[in-house]
Write a protein that holds these residues in place. Structure first.
Motif, mmCIF file in Angstrom:
data_model
loop_
_atom_site.group_PDB
_atom_site.id
_atom_site.type_symbol
_atom_site.label_atom_id
_atom_site.label_comp_id
_atom_site.label_asym_id
_atom_site.label_seq_id
_atom_site.Cartn_x
_atom_site.Cartn_y
_atom_site.Cartn_z
ATOM 1 N N ASN A 71 34.305 -4.820 76.674
ATOM 2 C CA ASN A 71 33.005 -4.422 77.226
ATOM 3 C C ASN A 71 32.646 -2.975 76.921
ATOM 4 N N ILE A 72 33.613 -2.083 76.990
ATOM 5 C CA ILE A 72 33.321 -0.664 76.745
ATOM 6 C C ILE A 72 32.790 -0.465 75.335
ATOM 7 N N TYR A 73 33.289 -1.254 74.378
ATOM 8 C CA TYR A 73 32.811 -1.137 72.995
ATOM 9 C C TYR A 73 31.384 -1.669 72.867
ATOM 10 N N LEU A 74 31.063 -2.723 73.599
ATOM 11 C CA LEU A 74 29.699 -3.264 73.561
ATOM 12 C C LEU A 74 28.706 -2.267 74.140
ATOM 13 N N TYR A 75 29.102 -1.587 75.219
ATOM 14 C CA TYR A 75 28.234 -0.571 75.810
ATOM 15 C C TYR A 75 28.043 0.611 74.863
ATOM 16 N N LEU A 76 29.138 1.041 74.224
ATOM 17 C CA LEU A 76 29.053 2.172 73.296
ATOM 18 C C LEU A 76 28.186 1.829 72.087
ATOM 19 N N ILE A 77 28.299 0.606 71.598
ATOM 20 C CA ILE A 77 27.453 0.169 70.480
ATOM 21 C C ILE A 77 25.985 0.209 70.888
ATOM 22 N N THR A 78 25.698 -0.247 72.112
ATOM 23 C CA THR A 78 24.317 -0.215 72.613
ATOM 24 C C THR A 78 23.794 1.212 72.656
ATOM 25 N N SER A 79 24.634 2.141 73.120
ATOM 26 C CA SER A 79 24.228 3.556 73.184
ATOM 27 C C SER A 79 24.077 4.167 71.800
ATOM 28 N N PHE A 80 24.822 3.656 70.842
ATOM 29 C CA PHE A 80 24.832 4.223 69.496
ATOM 30 C C PHE A 80 23.622 3.790 68.671
ATOM 31 N N ILE A 81 23.026 2.649 69.039
ATOM 32 C CA ILE A 81 21.897 2.111 68.257
ATOM 33 C C ILE A 81 20.748 3.107 68.124
#
Length: 261
Positions: A71-81
């Motif tokens: 989950n932490i990676y999915l959140y970070l990817i969302t923030s990185f977009i």
């Protein structure tokens, strides 16, 4: 090329400032100016390399968080977009518009004033969530705040921490998330910039002056390890206001220097 003393100083500056809300980019620009270092392709590559050194401190200190689940990676990817979208479209344009030592000084002062007032404001508006309760909407908001760091003098960590606090995270979680978000952001930005020097990468990495890269990398990594721990302790005890005071002082100091030189 750089002298060993210059290499050490720039590595220390990067390691200290990368994770503090005081703008590492602005400090490196002013540091290069005060050290009398001319801008070259090697210097630009060196700056990228020591940024990678500093960000390497994060997975060392937050290893448990990074292996806690997907989950932490999915959140970070969302923030990185947002950084991908706006970075590709606007980064070079923003740097060309908002440039110069005077703009950095003003940015330091304005950002400092925000940090001085920020703690009192968020006490009444934060839902005080932990990082484990973050949502995709919060992640996206933090990513949008991070895009403000394309403006010279605006701190990436400062922008993301403020974004995290305004999105409802408590101070500790906002800081931790800011550090973690630095991993894909700095890696992505570095990869983009390294492509600009692809014809010289082997020369820089294995040539006569390659030791400067690895020395700067190591220094920024070690210093960043201490800087991260120090910042978390300072914020926990005093909040963000002292970083704000520092920004205001150094901003006015730069204005005085530019006016008298």
């Amino acid at each position: 090329m750089l002298e060993t003393f210059q290499t050490i100083i720039l590595g220390i500056i990067e390691g200290i400032t990368e994770f503090l809300p005081i703008s590492s980019t602005a400090h490196l620009i002013i540091g290069r100016y005060l050290l009398g270092i001319n801008t070259t392709e090697f210097l630009n590559f060196f700056i990228i390399f020591i940024q990678l050194g500093a960000i390497s401190a994060v997975p060392i200190l937050y290893f448990k968080r990074l292996i806690s689940g997907i989950n932490i990676y999915l959140y970070l990817i969302t923030s990185f977009i947002p950084a991908i979208v706006f970075g590709l479209l606007l980064d070079d344009w923003m740097e060309s518009i908002f440039e110069g030592y005077w703009f950095i000084a003003i940015s330091w002062i304005l950002g400092g004033i925000i940090l001085i007032k920020f703690d009192d404001w968020v006490k009444e508006n934060s839902t005080d969530n932990e990082i484990t309760n973050i949502t995709y909407l919060q992640s996206l908001k933090i990513g949008l705040f991070q895009c403000l760091a394309m403006i010279p003098g605006v701190s990436r960590s400062g922008a993301t921490i403020i974004g995290g606090r305004l999105s409802g995270l408590n101070a500790k979680s906002a800081i931790e998330y800011s550090f973690l978000l630095g991993i894909p952001t700095i890696l992505g930005a570095s990869a983009k910039k390294i492509l600009d020097y692809k014809d010289h990468v082997n020369e820089y990495l294995f040539g006569a002056y390659s030791y400067q890269l690895y020395l700067g990398f190591l220094i920024s990594l070690v210093v960043a390890l201490f800087s991260i721990k120090w910042m978390v302790g300072i914020v926990h005890q005093f909040g963000f206001k002292y970083f704000g005071y520092y920004r205001v002082i150094i901003g006015f100091s730069l204005i005085i220097y530019l006016s008298w030189k």
